[in-house]
Motif scaffolding. Structure first.
Motif, short mmCIF file in Angstrom:
data_model
loop_
_atom_site.label_atom_id
_atom_site.label_comp_id
_atom_site.label_asym_id
_atom_site.label_seq_id
_atom_site.Cartn_x
_atom_site.Cartn_y
_atom_site.Cartn_z
N GLY B 26 66.57 89.26 90.96
CA GLY B 26 67.57 88.70 91.87
C GLY B 26 67.53 87.19 91.81
N LEU B 27 68.38 86.58 92.58
CA LEU B 27 68.52 85.12 92.55
C LEU B 27 68.21 84.55 93.92
CD1 LEU B 27 71.83 85.26 90.55
CD2 LEU B 27 69.67 84.34 89.68
N LEU B 28 67.77 83.31 93.92
CA LEU B 28 67.45 82.62 95.17
C LEU B 28 68.40 81.45 95.32
CD1 LEU B 28 63.57 82.57 94.73
CD2 LEU B 28 64.90 84.06 96.27
N GLY B 29 68.96 81.31 96.52
CA GLY B 29 69.87 80.20 96.78
C GLY B 29 69.27 79.28 97.82
N GLY B 30 69.59 78.01 97.69
CA GLY B 30 69.07 77.06 98.66
C GLY B 30 69.45 75.65 98.31
N GLU B 31 68.70 74.75 98.88
CA GLU B 31 68.95 73.32 98.70
C GLU B 31 68.02 72.82 97.61
OE1 GLU B 31 70.00 69.75 98.65
OE2 GLU B 31 71.03 70.97 100.17
N PRO B 32 68.58 72.40 96.46
CA PRO B 32 67.69 72.01 95.35
C PRO B 32 66.72 70.88 95.72
CG PRO B 32 69.99 72.08 94.63
CD PRO B 32 69.99 72.27 96.12
N SER B 33 67.18 69.91 96.52
CA SER B 33 66.34 68.74 96.75
C SER B 33 65.11 69.07 97.60
CB SER B 33 67.15 67.63 97.42
OG SER B 33 67.62 68.07 98.67
N THR B 34 65.21 70.11 98.43
CA THR B 34 64.05 70.47 99.26
C THR B 34 63.31 71.68 98.72
OG1 THR B 34 65.44 71.87 100.67
CG2 THR B 34 65.15 69.58 101.36
N ALA B 35 63.86 72.29 97.65
CA ALA B 35 63.25 73.50 97.06
C ALA B 35 62.99 74.56 98.11
CB ALA B 35 61.98 73.14 96.30
N LYS B 36 63.94 74.71 99.01
CA LYS B 36 63.80 75.74 100.04
C LYS B 36 64.86 76.80 99.83
CE LYS B 36 63.42 76.68 104.91
NZ LYS B 36 63.02 76.16 106.20
N ALA B 37 64.40 78.04 99.62
CA ALA B 37 65.33 79.15 99.43
C ALA B 37 65.63 79.79 100.77
CB ALA B 37 64.72 80.18 98.47
N THR B 38 66.91 79.74 101.13
CA THR B 38 67.35 80.33 102.39
C THR B 38 68.26 81.53 102.15
OG1 THR B 38 69.12 78.70 102.43
CG2 THR B 38 67.16 78.20 103.72
N LEU B 39 68.56 81.80 100.88
CA LEU B 39 69.43 82.91 100.53
C LEU B 39 68.75 83.74 99.45
CD1 LEU B 39 72.73 80.87 100.09
CD2 LEU B 39 72.20 82.38 102.02
N CYS B 40 68.82 85.06 99.61
CA CYS B 40 68.28 85.96 98.59
C CYS B 40 69.42 86.86 98.12
CB CYS B 40 67.16 86.81 99.19
SG CYS B 40 66.52 88.04 98.03
N TYR B 41 69.62 86.90 96.82
CA TYR B 41 70.65 87.76 96.24
C TYR B 41 69.98 88.80 95.34
CZ TYR B 41 73.74 83.87 97.54
OH TYR B 41 74.41 82.89 98.21
N PRO B 42 69.65 89.97 95.89
CA PRO B 42 69.13 91.01 95.01
C PRO B 42 70.23 91.40 94.03
CG PRO B 42 68.83 91.58 97.34
CD PRO B 42 69.77 90.41 97.28
N THR B 43 69.89 91.57 92.77
CA THR B 43 70.90 91.96 91.78
C THR B 43 70.43 93.20 91.04
OG1 THR B 43 69.96 90.63 90.00
CG2 THR B 43 71.59 89.55 91.42
N ASP B 44 71.34 93.83 90.34
CA ASP B 44 70.96 94.95 89.48
C ASP B 44 70.27 94.40 88.24
OD1 ASP B 44 72.11 96.75 91.21
OD2 ASP B 44 74.02 96.82 90.14
N ASN B 45 69.31 95.15 87.75
CA ASN B 45 68.70 94.86 86.45
C ASN B 45 69.46 95.67 85.41
OD1 ASN B 45 67.18 94.61 84.17
ND2 ASN B 45 65.34 95.59 85.00
N VAL B 46 70.39 95.02 84.71
CA VAL B 46 71.22 95.80 83.79
C VAL B 46 70.44 96.23 82.54
CG1 VAL B 46 73.45 94.92 84.58
CG2 VAL B 46 72.28 93.75 82.72
N ALA B 47 69.23 95.67 82.36
CA ALA B 47 68.38 96.16 81.27
C ALA B 47 67.76 97.51 81.65
CB ALA B 47 67.28 95.16 80.95
N ALA B 48 67.72 97.81 82.96
CA ALA B 48 67.18 99.09 83.46
C ALA B 48 65.90 99.47 82.74
CB ALA B 48 68.23 100.20 83.34
N SER B 49 64.91 98.58 82.81
CA SER B 49 63.68 98.73 82.03
C SER B 49 62.49 98.42 82.91
CB SER B 49 63.74 97.76 80.85
OG SER B 49 62.45 97.51 80.33
N ALA B 50 61.34 98.98 82.56
CA ALA B 50 60.10 98.64 83.26
C ALA B 50 59.45 97.39 82.67
CB ALA B 50 59.13 99.82 83.20
N ARG B 51 60.00 96.88 81.57
CA ARG B 51 59.38 95.74 80.89
C ARG B 51 60.32 94.55 80.71
NH1 ARG B 51 54.58 97.43 79.19
NH2 ARG B 51 54.23 95.44 78.16
#
Lengths: 93, 135
Positions: B26-51
């Protein structure tokens, strides 16, 4: 016709820091060629030397990944937005 | 240092656990200058793999737009390692797309999840502390 091209952070440094630029073309490929004409440092970053889409980027026409449309031959229209983002991948390997 | 709000941390680790036995991402969203993630975007793993993982490209686009609409940016990516330590693999390093991003690995190898974050610049990996904040 000019369309908006939205750039990922890593390419903005090659386009004067702009997040979004205007480029001309009738297809996604032509638009990306115009991008390189305007900002030569983007050469090789989106399209490979053999003219295909680089595997480390995703290009979208509006909401759709162009790999699932007609790739670089995908036609653009009035008000189209072409977005470029890095392909995000990895794993334990 | 990467800072995560507690809801972001919990959503990220929860998504990784939900993805078992495959790698989750997934992806993390936030303010780059403070390196603080206030948003979490879980995404699908389209590789659908354990590795391996590949963030669903369309979900990435939507996350990018959502973060921008909030005046924020995508500042990093997370993924799980299901059976190895929380350290970037050669695959992770080779494919790291953005030197300004934070690369979070959640290892599910041991009883409790282990979360570590890294910066990957020109193929060089450096670890940074991860702090979970209440707000």
């Amino acid at each position: 016709m000019p369309v908006e091209v939205r750039l990922p952070t890593v390419l903005r440094q090659h386009a004067g820091g702009q997040a979004s630029v205007q480029a001309n073309g009738g297809t996604v490929g032509e638009v990306l060629e115009d991008l390189v004409r305007q900002f030569p440092a983007t050469r090789g970053q989106v399209i490979t030397e053999d003219g295909t889409l680089h595997k480390f980027v995703n290009v979208y026409l509006n909401d759709d990944d162009v790999r699932y449309l007609d790739k670089l031959d995908t036609k653009v229209g009035d008000g189209s937005v072409v977005s470029i983002l890095p392909a995000v991948a990895g794993g334990a390997g | 240092m990467l800072r995560l709000t507690r809801p972001v941390y919990e959503r990220m680790v929860g998504h990784c656990l939900d993805g078992l036995p495959l790698e989750a991402c997934g992806l993390l969203g936030g303010e780059p200058s403070t390196a603080k993630a206030t948003l979490c975007y879980p995404t699908d793993n389209v590789a659908a793999s354990a590795r391996l993982y590949t963030v669903d490209p369309r979900q990435h686009l939507l996350a990018d737009r959502d973060a921008e609409a909030r005046g924020l940016e995508i500042i990093g990516v997370f993924h799980s390692h299901t059976h190895t330590e929380a350290f970037p693999s050669p695959t992770d390093v080779a494919q790291a797309p953005d030197p300004s991003w934070h690369y979070v690995v959640v290892s599910l190898r041991d009883l409790g999840p282990v979360t570590r974050s890294f910066l990957i610049v020109d193929g060089k990996v450096s670890e940074e502390p991860v702090v979970v904040e209440d707000r």
